[in-house]
Design a protein around this motif. Structure first.
Motif, mmCIF file in Angstrom:
data_model
loop_
_atom_site.group_PDB
_atom_site.id
_atom_site.type_symbol
_atom_site.label_atom_id
_atom_site.label_comp_id
_atom_site.label_asym_id
_atom_site.label_seq_id
_atom_site.Cartn_x
_atom_site.Cartn_y
_atom_site.Cartn_z
ATOM 1 N N PHE A 1 34.262 0.237 -48.318
ATOM 2 C CA PHE A 1 35.290 0.852 -49.161
ATOM 3 C C PHE A 1 36.656 0.683 -48.495
ATOM 4 C CE2 PHE A 1 31.463 3.146 -50.360
ATOM 5 C CZ PHE A 1 31.558 3.166 -51.737
ATOM 6 N N LEU A 2 37.670 0.427 -49.299
ATOM 7 C CA LEU A 2 39.047 0.330 -48.795
ATOM 8 C C LEU A 2 39.676 1.714 -48.857
ATOM 9 C CD1 LEU A 2 41.481 -1.352 -47.829
ATOM 10 C CD2 LEU A 2 42.047 -1.730 -50.238
ATOM 11 N N LEU A 3 40.026 2.240 -47.692
ATOM 12 C CA LEU A 3 40.679 3.542 -47.577
ATOM 13 C C LEU A 3 42.158 3.306 -47.311
ATOM 14 C CD1 LEU A 3 40.684 6.670 -47.194
ATOM 15 C CD2 LEU A 3 40.131 6.246 -44.800
ATOM 16 N N ILE A 4 43.018 3.815 -48.192
ATOM 17 C CA ILE A 4 44.472 3.652 -48.039
ATOM 18 C C ILE A 4 45.099 5.029 -47.848
ATOM 19 C CG2 ILE A 4 46.600 2.932 -49.203
ATOM 20 C CD1 ILE A 4 44.915 0.799 -50.635
ATOM 21 N N TRP A 5 45.944 5.166 -46.848
ATOM 22 C CA TRP A 5 46.675 6.415 -46.642
ATOM 23 C C TRP A 5 48.108 6.107 -46.275
ATOM 24 C CZ3 TRP A 5 43.861 4.065 -42.928
ATOM 25 C CH2 TRP A 5 44.404 3.984 -41.653
ATOM 26 N N ARG A 6 48.953 7.111 -46.427
ATOM 27 C CA ARG A 6 50.382 6.943 -46.163
ATOM 28 C C ARG A 6 50.798 7.721 -44.922
ATOM 29 N NH1 ARG A 6 53.168 4.402 -50.027
ATOM 30 N NH2 ARG A 6 52.228 4.218 -52.085
ATOM 31 N N ASP A 7 51.742 7.145 -44.201
ATOM 32 C CA ASP A 7 52.375 7.808 -43.062
ATOM 33 C C ASP A 7 53.866 7.631 -43.274
ATOM 34 O OD1 ASP A 7 53.039 8.993 -40.709
ATOM 35 O OD2 ASP A 7 52.387 7.328 -39.424
ATOM 36 N N GLY A 8 54.498 8.647 -43.839
ATOM 37 C CA GLY A 8 55.906 8.513 -44.223
ATOM 38 C C GLY A 8 56.019 7.534 -45.380
ATOM 39 N N ILE A 9 56.818 6.477 -45.201
ATOM 40 C CA ILE A 9 56.957 5.482 -46.272
ATOM 41 C C ILE A 9 55.996 4.309 -46.083
ATOM 42 C CG2 ILE A 9 59.358 6.067 -46.773
ATOM 43 C CD1 ILE A 9 60.120 3.525 -45.131
ATOM 44 N N ARG A 10 55.297 4.277 -44.938
ATOM 45 C CA ARG A 10 54.373 3.168 -44.678
ATOM 46 C C ARG A 10 52.993 3.456 -45.230
ATOM 47 N NH1 ARG A 10 54.753 0.326 -38.971
ATOM 48 N NH2 ARG A 10 53.536 -1.147 -40.164
ATOM 49 N N GLN A 11 52.305 2.412 -45.644
ATOM 50 C CA GLN A 11 50.960 2.515 -46.201
ATOM 51 C C GLN A 11 50.010 1.689 -45.343
ATOM 52 O OE1 GLN A 11 50.280 2.343 -50.567
ATOM 53 N NE2 GLN A 11 49.244 0.432 -50.073
#
Length: 201
Positions: A55-65
């Protein structure tokens, strides 16, 4: 003369390919930590696509993904399998620890109770909190008590000093089907019997 020029060009070309391959290996080694299980990977954003079982897990840290390939989705996410990519999708409710779909929770975080796929701080009216399972269970309203039965001892209504009498109350059909927690449906109490049976038995 042409043969020498051809050999020289071939040598230069092979040296360029060797240098390119060496650079690709170095680049991929630096990305290896962030690109485990990836089919496509970006130096800045991590995984872009994963192997078909992951599975592809995507999360954000500020404006970066950032992207990461995982075998199972972490708490607060659920897995959605697709034709091109399998994704970890976030549960809509922040109080949900694991969900079946975006809006249907299966387990709530601490201090919350689960009821019909939603998380509540306090159980809704008509339900009771079950601390062991952290769920709200519907309560039921049984019917009225019946009259007390005849006083008996070992199925006899006489011949003993003390016996037992009972009374019951009905539970609604819907509560039985849903296995809802209900108050007591049967009560017994001690009672005084006739001392002697007719005919002296």
């Amino acid at each position: 003369m042409q043969w020498i020029i051809f050999m020289l060009l071939l040598f230069i070309s092979s040296m360029e390919m060797l240098t390119q391959n060496r650079w690709k290996k170095q680049a991929s080694a630096s990305l290896l930590e962030n690109c485990t299980g990836c089919v496509l990977c970006s130096e800045d954003n991590g995984c872009i696509t994963c192997h078909h079982r992951l599975f592809l897990l995507i999360w954000r840290d500020g404006i970066r993904q950032y992207g990461m390939c995982v075998h199972t989705c972490p708490p607060g996410y659920f897995g959605v399998r697709g034709l091109e990519v399998n994704r970890c999708t976030k549960c809509r409710s922040p109080s949900c620890e694991s969900c079946f779909s975006r809006d249907f929770c299966m387990k709530c975080k601490d201090k919350f109770y689960l009821y019909k796929g939603q998380c509540f701080r306090q159980c809704p009216p008509g339900t009771a909190a079950q601390p062991g399972t952290r769920e709200c269970q519907e309560t039921c309203e049984p019917g009225p008590w019946s009259e007390w039965s005849a006083c008996t001892h070992e199925s006899r209504t006489c011949g003993c000093k003390w016996g037992v009498e009972t009374r019951v109350r009905e539970v609604p059909e819907a509560a039985r089907e849903e296995r809802t927690a209900c108050p007591a449906r049967l009560e017994t109490r001690r009672c005084r019997m006739k001392k002697h049976c007719p005919g002296g038995e």
